[in-house]
Design an enzyme around this catalytic site. Structure first.
Site, PDB file in Angstrom:
ATOM      1  N   LYS A  11       0.848  -1.337  -0.245  1.00  0.00           N
ATOM      2  CA  LYS A  11      -0.145   0.015  -0.050  1.00  0.00           C
ATOM      3  C   LYS A  11       0.786   1.188  -0.139  1.00  0.00           C
ATOM      4  O   LYS A  11       2.095   1.296   0.084  1.00  0.00           O
ATOM      5  CB  LYS A  11      -0.919  -0.028   1.230  1.00  0.00           C
ATOM      6  N   TYR A  51     -12.339  -2.018  -3.889  1.00  0.00           N
ATOM      7  CA  TYR A  51     -12.998  -1.795  -2.659  1.00  0.00           C
ATOM      8  C   TYR A  51     -14.298  -1.679  -2.662  1.00  0.00           C
ATOM      9  O   TYR A  51     -15.034  -1.450  -1.570  1.00  0.00           O
ATOM     10  CB  TYR A  51     -12.222  -0.946  -1.873  1.00  0.00           C
ATOM     11  N   ASN A 114      -1.970   0.301   6.576  1.00  0.00           N
ATOM     12  CA  ASN A 114      -1.317  -1.057   7.080  1.00  0.00           C
ATOM     13  C   ASN A 114      -0.785  -1.762   6.187  1.00  0.00           C
ATOM     14  O   ASN A 114      -0.369  -2.843   6.346  1.00  0.00           O
ATOM     15  CB  ASN A 114      -2.770  -1.673   7.971  1.00  0.00           C
ATOM     16  N   HIS A 117      -2.161  -5.544   1.591  1.00  0.00           N
ATOM     17  CA  HIS A 117      -3.445  -5.949   1.395  1.00  0.00           C
ATOM     18  C   HIS A 117      -3.226  -7.596   0.910  1.00  0.00           C
ATOM     19  O   HIS A 117      -2.459  -7.869   0.150  1.00  0.00           O
ATOM     20  CB  HIS A 117      -4.360  -5.442   0.249  1.00  0.00           C
ATOM     21  N   GLU A 128      -9.405 -10.773  -7.701  1.00  0.00           N
ATOM     22  CA  GLU A 128      -8.765  -9.660  -7.730  1.00  0.00           C
ATOM     23  C   GLU A 128      -7.252  -9.649  -8.578  1.00  0.00           C
ATOM     24  O   GLU A 128      -6.785  -8.724  -9.129  1.00  0.00           O
ATOM     25  CB  GLU A 128      -8.085  -9.548  -6.026  1.00  0.00           C
TER      26      GLU A 128
HETATM   27  P1  RTP Z   1      -7.223  -5.832   3.178  1.00  0.00           P
HETATM   28  O1  RTP Z   1      -8.458  -6.189   2.678  1.00  0.00           O
HETATM   29  O2  RTP Z   1      -6.366  -4.664   2.811  1.00  0.00           O
HETATM   30  O3  RTP Z   1      -6.275  -6.959   3.087  1.00  0.00           O
HETATM   31  O4  RTP Z   1      -7.409  -5.598   4.874  1.00  0.00           O
HETATM   32  P2  RTP Z   1      -8.400  -6.580   5.764  1.00  0.00           P
HETATM   33  O5  RTP Z   1      -8.901  -7.911   5.228  1.00  0.00           O
HETATM   34  O6  RTP Z   1      -7.478  -6.991   7.047  1.00  0.00           O
HETATM   35  O7  RTP Z   1      -9.442  -5.612   5.932  1.00  0.00           O
HETATM   36  P3  RTP Z   1     -10.638  -4.957   5.515  1.00  0.00           P
HETATM   37  O8  RTP Z   1     -11.700  -5.370   6.628  1.00  0.00           O
HETATM   38  O9  RTP Z   1     -10.919  -5.806   4.303  1.00  0.00           O
HETATM   39  O10 RTP Z   1     -10.523  -3.567   5.423  1.00  0.00           O
HETATM   40  C1  RTP Z   1      -9.928  -3.201   4.088  1.00  0.00           C
HETATM   41  C2  RTP Z   1      -8.880  -2.102   4.416  1.00  0.00           C
HETATM   42  O11 RTP Z   1      -9.639  -0.943   5.057  1.00  0.00           O
HETATM   43  C3  RTP Z   1      -8.756  -0.093   5.799  1.00  0.00           C
HETATM   44  N1  RTP Z   1      -9.598  -0.129   7.076  1.00  0.00           N
HETATM   45  N2  RTP Z   1     -10.046   0.994   7.490  1.00  0.00           N
HETATM   46  N3  RTP Z   1     -10.592   2.865   9.604  1.00  0.00           N
HETATM   47  C4  RTP Z   1     -11.017   1.902   9.776  1.00  0.00           C
HETATM   48  O12 RTP Z   1     -11.572   1.551  10.578  1.00  0.00           O
HETATM   49  C5  RTP Z   1     -10.623   0.859   8.684  1.00  0.00           C
HETATM   50  N4  RTP Z   1     -10.842  -0.449   8.677  1.00  0.00           N
HETATM   51  C6  RTP Z   1     -10.242  -0.894   7.710  1.00  0.00           C
HETATM   52  C7  RTP Z   1      -7.658  -0.805   5.943  1.00  0.00           C
HETATM   53  O13 RTP Z   1      -6.523  -0.411   5.086  1.00  0.00           O
HETATM   54  C8  RTP Z   1      -7.919  -2.190   5.840  1.00  0.00           C
HETATM   55  O14 RTP Z   1      -6.943  -3.239   5.264  1.00  0.00           O
HETATM   56 MG    MG Z   2     -10.289  -7.368   3.298  1.00  0.00          MG
END
Ligand code: RTP
Ligand code: MG
Length: 140
Positions: A11, A51, A114, A117, A128
């Site tokens: 990222k 997204y 973070n 992804h 994807e």
């Molecule tokens: P990713 O899709 O990026 O691999 O991450 P993930 O599954 O661990 O998390 P996900 O729930 O799919 O959320 C996608 C990305 O959105 C951002 N995020 N921001 N501000 C917030 O509360 C929040 N929560 C999630 C993060 O960049 C997350 O990786």
């Molecule tokens: Mg995710």
């Protein structure tokens, strides 16, 4: 164990801090192979499309702004149980909860910035990967 492919994004917070190689070292040290990789500036439309599942979530607008705030590196990773294996080495979404040695524990700045992804299922990995790569760009 099944050989799988998963999709990864390094990222903008990580490319900004010149961490592409450091993250790739964690990936390669885990045994996963980087079988495709390119550096891109995402367009707003690309980030919103990628997204789309998060469109209704409160953080969607900020997430899109973040993902277009600088270059990303999109990757295809291959190896045994690659989808779950990469989720393990990325660590929890919030770096405060991420295990020692994971990409997010080592490098992430916040729950949003973070650093990485990774696809959350084999089905989503295929979708994807196809969003960013032609089959001819993936060399296993
Ligand atoms: P990713 O899709 O990026 O691999 O991450 P993930 O599954 O661990 O998390 P996900 O729930 O799919 O959320 C996608 C990305 O959105 C951002 N995020 N921001 N501000 C917030 O509360 C929040 N929560 C999630 C993060 O960049 C997350 O990786
Ligand atoms: Mg995710």
């Amino acid at each position: 164990m099944a050989t799988e492919r998963t999709f990864s994004i390094i990222k903008p917070d990580a490319t900004r801090r010149n961490l592409t190689g450091a993250i790739n070292a964690v990936i390669e040290n885990s045994g996963l192979r980087i079988v495709a990789q390119k550096r891109l500036q995402l367009t707003r439309a690309q980030a919103e499309g990628f997204y789309a599942v998060h469109r209704e979530r409160g953080f969607f607008g900020e997430l899109v702004e973040f993902m277009i705030s600088g270059p990303v590196v999109v990757q295809v990773l291959e190896g045994d149980n690659a989808v779950l294996a990469y989720r393990d080495i990325m660590g929890a979404t919030n770096p405060a909860n991420a295990a020692e040695g994971t990409i997010r524990k080592l490098f992430a700045e916040s729950i949003e910035a973070n650093s990485a992804h990774g696809s959350d299922s084999l089905e989503n990995a295929a979708i994807e990967i196809a969003y960013f790569f032609a089959q001819t760009e993936i060399v296993g």
